[in-house]
Design an enzyme around this catalytic site. Structure first.
Site, short mmCIF file in Angstrom:
data_model
loop_
_atom_site.label_atom_id
_atom_site.label_comp_id
_atom_site.label_asym_id
_atom_site.label_seq_id
_atom_site.Cartn_x
_atom_site.Cartn_y
_atom_site.Cartn_z
N SER A 1 6.46 6.56 -1.62
CA SER A 1 5.02 6.49 -1.36
C SER A 1 4.68 6.36 0.12
O SER A 1 3.72 5.68 0.50
CB SER A 1 4.39 5.31 -2.14
OG SER A 1 4.68 5.41 -3.50
N GLU B 1 -5.36 12.85 -0.13
CA GLU B 1 -4.19 13.55 -0.68
C GLU B 1 -4.63 14.79 -1.45
O GLU B 1 -4.04 15.86 -1.33
CB GLU B 1 -3.44 12.60 -1.61
CG GLU B 1 -2.00 12.98 -1.87
CD GLU B 1 -1.07 12.50 -0.78
OE1 GLU B 1 -0.46 13.37 -0.13
OE2 GLU B 1 -0.93 11.28 -0.58
N ASP C 1 0.31 5.85 -6.46
CA ASP C 1 0.89 5.43 -5.18
C ASP C 1 -0.07 4.57 -4.37
O ASP C 1 0.31 3.54 -3.80
CB ASP C 1 1.32 6.65 -4.36
CG ASP C 1 2.55 7.33 -4.94
OD1 ASP C 1 2.99 6.92 -6.04
OD2 ASP C 1 3.06 8.27 -4.31
#
Length: 222
Positions: A24, A58, A70
């Site tokens: 992560s 993301e 994450d």
């Protein structure tokens, strides 16, 4: 978008978290930058709320259609506990590890893990296809009996993707019980089963990872 005016600033990133190792690192960087921007803006957000724009970065900038796991793990985990996360409701619970908890090792396969190129989006699309087959928004609404009944209609690949998701969810709930009881042998067996499912049903392992798991299982106490 969250309503903060962020002035200019100079940021220095220093980290000892390995990049591309599946621990992560991107979520950690997103969270750290979010905290820095909030400090510059003179504001604050609870970790849970900061995780959501980190996830959007993301999804919308990097192009990985990832979930919230994450970012929540980076922001909400506490020492000596496992984090139980319900991705459907975003409810979380810190689960204390029973006495005698084993030491966890992070082993480097030297094989970089790049989600944007690893078929992550493809696997997610396959799971969504399985959910659509059953007319539900998520595989959380599907049972093992249903996927076994419709195995032929799903086709081999989608069937195995669905089977991995359902059995992995079962393993998580089983792990809660065995961790609380301190039954670390059974916990290890669940981890082994998880790897085999990732390898055979979800097909996201690789030779390097398979070998490192095989060698680890030969080590006394593992």
């Amino acid at each position: 978008e969250a309503g903060f005016t962020v002035p200019g600033g100079r940021l220095l990133l220093a980290a000892d978290l390995p990049l591309g190792a599946g621990v992560s690192s991107s979520a950690a960087i997103e969270t750290a930058c979010g905290l820095a921007f909030l400090a510059l803006a003179g504001g604050s957000l609870p970790a849970r709320e900061l995780a959501l724009p980190a996830q959007r970065a993301e999804n919308q900038f990097v192009g990985v259609n990832c979930g919230i796991l994450d970012q929540f793990a980076v922001g909400l985990c506490t020492p000596g506990h496992a984090l139980l996360l319900d991705c459907k409701t975003q409810e979380t619970r810190n689960v204390p590890l029973a006495a005698g908890a084993p030491v966890f090792f992070v082993l480097d396969t030297a094989k970089s893990r790049e989600l944007a190129e690893s078929g992550y989006n493809e696997r997610r699309a396959q799971c969504e296809s399985g959910a659509r087959h059953f007319g539900v928004p998520s595989l959380r609404e599907v049972t093992r009996e249903q996927i076994e009944r419709d195995r032929d209609a799903l086709g081999d690949v989608i069937y195995r993707r669905c089977r991995h998701v359902l059995t992995e969810n079962e393993r998580v709930l089983q792990a809660l019980e065995v961790m609380a009881a301190g039954d670390w042998v059974t916990f290890g067996q669940l981890l082994n089963a998880s790897h085999f499912s990732l390898k055979d049903d979800y097909e996201v392992s690789c030779q390097e990872l398979d070998i490192i798991c095989e060698l680890a299982r030969e080590w006394p106490g593992c």
